[in-house]
Design a protein around this motif. Structure first.
Motif, PDB file in Angstrom:
ATOM      1  N   HIS A 581       1.044  -1.358   0.242  1.00  0.00           N
ATOM      2  CA  HIS A 581       0.130   0.127  -0.043  1.00  0.00           C
ATOM      3  C   HIS A 581       0.911   1.258   0.024  1.00  0.00           C
ATOM      4  N   THR A 582       0.302   2.347  -0.681  1.00  0.00           N
ATOM      5  CA  THR A 582       1.045   3.605  -0.410  1.00  0.00           C
ATOM      6  C   THR A 582       0.397   4.597   0.252  1.00  0.00           C
ATOM      7  N   LEU A 583       0.749   5.335   1.401  1.00  0.00           N
ATOM      8  CA  LEU A 583       0.056   6.104   2.181  1.00  0.00           C
ATOM      9  C   LEU A 583       0.873   7.601   1.672  1.00  0.00           C
ATOM     10  N   HIS A 584      -0.077   8.519   1.814  1.00  0.00           N
ATOM     11  CA  HIS A 584       0.394  10.066   1.322  1.00  0.00           C
ATOM     12  C   HIS A 584      -0.192  11.045   2.414  1.00  0.00           C
ATOM     13  N   TYR A 585       0.661  11.334   3.093  1.00  0.00           N
ATOM     14  CA  TYR A 585       0.127  12.442   4.209  1.00  0.00           C
ATOM     15  C   TYR A 585       0.730  13.872   3.872  1.00  0.00           C
ATOM     16  N   GLY A 586       0.271  14.964   4.470  1.00  0.00           N
ATOM     17  CA  GLY A 586       0.890  16.177   4.522  1.00  0.00           C
ATOM     18  C   GLY A 586       0.628  16.934   6.028  1.00  0.00           C
ATOM     19  N   VAL A 587       1.410  17.764   6.401  1.00  0.00           N
ATOM     20  CA  VAL A 587       1.469  18.275   7.590  1.00  0.00           C
ATOM     21  C   VAL A 587       1.489  19.882   7.560  1.00  0.00           C
ATOM     22  N   VAL A 588       0.743  20.578   7.945  1.00  0.00           N
ATOM     23  CA  VAL A 588       0.721  22.187   8.219  1.00  0.00           C
ATOM     24  C   VAL A 588       0.968  22.481   9.486  1.00  0.00           C
ATOM     25  N   TYR A 589       2.195  23.532   9.586  1.00  0.00           N
ATOM     26  CA  TYR A 589       2.298  23.979  10.834  1.00  0.00           C
ATOM     27  C   TYR A 589       2.304  25.545  10.860  1.00  0.00           C
ATOM     28  N   ASP A 590       1.386  25.979  11.742  1.00  0.00           N
ATOM     29  CA  ASP A 590       1.024  27.508  11.702  1.00  0.00           C
ATOM     30  C   ASP A 590       1.612  28.150  12.939  1.00  0.00           C
ATOM     31  N   ASP A 591       2.729  28.487  13.350  1.00  0.00           N
ATOM     32  CA  ASP A 591       2.868  29.152  14.585  1.00  0.00           C
ATOM     33  C   ASP A 591       2.133  30.414  14.977  1.00  0.00           C
ATOM     34  N   ALA A 592       1.939  31.202  13.787  1.00  0.00           N
ATOM     35  CA  ALA A 592       0.867  32.418  14.268  1.00  0.00           C
ATOM     36  C   ALA A 592      -0.605  32.036  14.786  1.00  0.00           C
ATOM     37  N   ARG A 593      -1.122  31.071  14.131  1.00  0.00           N
ATOM     38  CA  ARG A 593      -2.560  30.514  14.486  1.00  0.00           C
ATOM     39  C   ARG A 593      -2.444  29.531  15.634  1.00  0.00           C
ATOM     40  N   LYS A 594      -1.107  28.986  15.665  1.00  0.00           N
ATOM     41  CA  LYS A 594      -1.039  28.122  17.039  1.00  0.00           C
ATOM     42  C   LYS A 594      -1.789  26.716  16.527  1.00  0.00           C
ATOM     43  N   LYS A 595      -1.624  26.061  15.362  1.00  0.00           N
ATOM     44  CA  LYS A 595      -2.346  25.042  14.680  1.00  0.00           C
ATOM     45  C   LYS A 595      -1.549  24.039  14.196  1.00  0.00           C
ATOM     46  N   ILE A 596      -1.686  22.848  14.148  1.00  0.00           N
ATOM     47  CA  ILE A 596      -1.056  21.901  13.255  1.00  0.00           C
ATOM     48  C   ILE A 596      -2.376  20.948  12.751  1.00  0.00           C
ATOM     49  N   VAL A 597      -2.212  20.863  11.454  1.00  0.00           N
ATOM     50  CA  VAL A 597      -3.139  20.112  10.577  1.00  0.00           C
ATOM     51  C   VAL A 597      -2.586  19.000   9.863  1.00  0.00           C
ATOM     52  N   PHE A 598      -2.815  17.653  10.154  1.00  0.00           N
ATOM     53  CA  PHE A 598      -2.697  16.405   9.310  1.00  0.00           C
ATOM     54  C   PHE A 598      -3.628  16.204   8.243  1.00  0.00           C
ATOM     55  N   ILE A 599      -3.053  15.987   7.076  1.00  0.00           N
ATOM     56  CA  ILE A 599      -3.939  15.935   5.716  1.00  0.00           C
ATOM     57  C   ILE A 599      -3.646  14.322   5.152  1.00  0.00           C
ATOM     58  N   ASP A 600      -4.663  13.775   4.718  1.00  0.00           N
ATOM     59  CA  ASP A 600      -4.462  12.563   3.734  1.00  0.00           C
ATOM     60  C   ASP A 600      -4.449  13.177   2.400  1.00  0.00           C
TER      61      ASP A 600
END
Length: 658
Positions: A581-600
């Motif tokens: 299988h192939t898994l493809h993920y992305g990560v967004v780190y926003d220090d101004a908004r203090k958020k981390i987003v995990f994306i498929d």
């Protein structure tokens, strides 16, 4: 040399296998390109399902074989090649059908031309030996086939157990993944899960047949797409011819005053046509390349279904499924969007009217009212062309204003980005909004070889993080030591804007997982927490893991923030042994908004958004691949300009950060 058919049994024959599949071509070695022959070097099967001869295997430089058909390299120290039983059967069948004069009697060393084949003795017989063979009591009932009557089905022969030589191999031990006889069943295999070889082969046959159907459907769609591209190319050529005639006819009516404009438009048309055809050609080339790869694999599957024995089918299932899945997952887009050129003649009537009203013949009185004759006579062709140029500039004024606004926006953006802390690739999340919070910085991350934990992982020559030990040099003094299977990159810059990176992981389970077993991890944490003893078990530690979940009894994606699980999504991938299988993920780190987003990335959806992230100190990206005894994981970083940043992905990131 006599071919031992016991190793190349055939279990499945279907008439459709002969459709679009030439049986008159002898297979060739994918390295030296020499044809395989019955008496020549034995063929071996590469993981890409192409064949290589025994000579090339034994003489491979550095223990690496490069397949010239698909350019895939195989390291023989890591890969054990098996004999290609399917092609060996094919070579035997083609030799009997097309080159029977090369077959000599092997029953006695008399050099006579062979005319038949004894299935039980595995011998070629001449006419004299055939008569003797039929008269001997021991062999009179053997299945003897004339060359003209031999089919792949008639080459099948029962294989006996190597341990209990009198008993045939008619059982398949699912636990040991071997075929056994009834005596073996009563011995060391007594407590194992056993199935009849016929039933096991039938199941494999159905699954491989489904792979063939999937590839056939893909090839059919690709063929339709290729035909569409070629039709678009023809239409583009016809459009070019039609527009050329229209442009030439239009500008003939304007005579010499518009010759220059005509040339300019013809040049624009040629350029646009060239770009359109280049785009279509790129689509066609990409589709043809993938079509060729799929055709090779589909062809080999047909050979498997035609020539492979029950045991070989069972052995080949994982390889065939992996290559089929690779074809299906990496299929090129089956649609294309190419704009069609048009010739806009808006304002042509007014232009002709202006030209027809230019200049007149008047009386002297009228001249005195409208100007002196000298004034009228001094209006030359240059004056008229200047007038036309002025009108043309008026028509483009609105376009010029739009371009000016865009230029000013670009200048402001360039001023805004001065001193921007990035070595990656920058994207505007919202067009026209010059705001640091709307600038996405695709970082240029790479694994830190001096920090990788070498207990269970290493970074290979392609730069991938692999959950296998390696004999490469040890990492530096600051390497990770406590939690096996982890690696870090450089720290994240504090830029006051969203930062983004992706990971593409190839996962193959060696067996079905149970308990709380980890496959891979992606996280962000402080430097002092990078080498902790437990995953996700520290404050200011934000992670996403792929692991077997005892709660759901499935493989899940779990996101964790400071000791606590935030979300658990089941059915990340099937918990099936030997499946890739192939898994493809992305990560967004926003220090101004203090958020981390995990994306498929494959599913194009947000997995989880972590709020109130403590960004007061520098955070580090962390990556982990685990449990090498149970599975194989290879994680590739996709960063910088290699990231395919679509408008849909931008909109998803904006929504997650809002």
């Amino acid at each position: 040399m006599v071919m031992h058919l016991t190793h190349i049994q055939l279990t499945y024959v279907s008439q459709y296998c002969f459709v679009s599949f030439r049986m008159d071509t002898f297979p060739k070695c994918s390295v030296c390109h020499q044809e395989f022959t019955l008496k020549g070097p034995v063929s071996y099967l590469l993981p890409c399902l192409h064949a290589v001869c025994e000579t090339c295997v034994t003489s491979a430089a550095g223990g690496v074989i490069s397949c010239s058909t698909c350019q895939r390299e195989v390291n023989l120290t890591d890969t054990c090649l098996q004999k290609d039983a399917v092609r060996q059967k094919e070579i035997f069948h083609l030799t009997v059908k097309q080159r029977p004069t090369e077959l000599l009697c092997t029953y006695e060393d008399d050099g006579n031309q062979a005319v038949c084949w004894c299935q039980e003795c595995e011998e070629f017989l001449c006419e004299y030996c055939q008569n003797m063979h039929s008269s001997v009591k021991l062999s009179r009932n053997h299945a003897v086939h004339n060359f003209g009557d031999i089919t792949p089905k008639k080459l099948e022969n029962e294989t006996n157990c190597n341990i209990h030589e009198r008993y045939p191999l008619h059982l398949f031990d699912k636990s040991c993944n071997v075929y056994i006889c009834c005596q073996c069943r009563r011995g060391e295999h007594a407590d194992h899960e056993v199935d009849y070889l016929d039933e096991a082969a039938e199941g494999v046959t159905q699954r491989i047949e489904q792979h063939r159907k999937d590839l056939s459907a893909l090839l059919s769609r690709q063929q339709t797409h290729l035909q569409s591209i070629r039709q678009e190319t023809q239409l583009t050529n016809r459009t070019q011819d039609t527009l050329r005639k229209t442009i030439e006819h239009t500008f003939r009516s304007l005579r010499s005053h518009l010759d220059q404009r005509e040339k300019e438009l013809l040049i624009d048309l040629e350029s646009l046509t060239r770009e359109t055809k280049a785009t279509l050609h790129a689509f066609e080339t990409s589709c043809e390349d993938h079509h060729a790869r799929c055709t090779d694999i589909s062809g080999y599957i047909r050979k498997c279904l035609l020539y492979a024995s029950k045991s070989v089918l069972v052995q080949l299932e994982t390889t065939v499924e992996g290559m089929t899945r690779t074809c299906l997952e990496t299929a090129s887009p089956e649609t294309h969007d190419v704009p069609e050129a048009v010739f806009n003649t808006n304002g042509l009537s007014k232009l002709k009217s202006d030209m027809s009203g230019f200049g007149n013949i008047t009386t002297l009185k009228e001249d005195s009212e409208g100007g002196t004759p000298e004034d009228k006579q001094t209006q030359t062709d240059d004056d008229y062309l200047a007038d036309l140029e002025q009108k043309h500039e008026m028509m483009l004024s609105e376009k010029d204003q739009t371009c000016q606004v865009a230029l000013e926006t670009i200048n402001r953006l360039q001023t805004f980005l001065i001193g921007f802390p990035t070595e990656g690739c920058v994207h505007l999340l919202k067009t026209g909004v010059v705001d640091r919070r709307m600038v996405l910085n695709c970082l240029h991350l790479k694994y830190d070889k001096d920090r990788v934990n070498l207990n269970e992982v290493h970074i290979n020559t392609e730069g991938d993080l692999v959950n296998r030990e390696s004999d490469t040099r040890p990492a530096g003094e600051g390497r990770l030591k406590r939690y096996s299977g982890t690696c870090s990159t450089a720290p994240l810059p504090q830029g006051g804007c969203p930062q983004y990176w992706e990971m593409k992981s190839r996962v193959c389970l060696d067996e079905t997982l149970i308990g709380n077993l980890l496959i891979l991890e992606v996280c962000v944490c402080r430097e002092e927490q990078m080498d902790g003893y437990c995953i996700g078990g520290s404050p200011r530690y934000y992670s996403m893991t792929v692991a077997h979940c005892p709660t759901h009894g499935k493989i899940c994606r779990k996101t964790c923030k400071e000791w606590k699980y935030v979300r658990c999504l089941p059915d990340t991938l099937p918990n099936t042994a030997w499946a890739s299988h192939t898994l493809h993920y992305g990560v967004v780190y926003d220090d101004a908004r203090k958020k981390i987003v995990f994306i498929d990335v494959k599913e194009n959806k947000v997995i989880s958004t972590l709020h109130n992230v403590d960004s007061s100190q520098t955070l580090w990206p962390m990556f982990g691949v685990y449990n090498p005894d149970l599975l194989t994981v290879s994680m590739t970083l996709v960063v910088g300009s290699d990231i395919n940043m679509t408008e849909e992905k931008k909109a998803m990131i904006v929504k997650a950060l809002s």
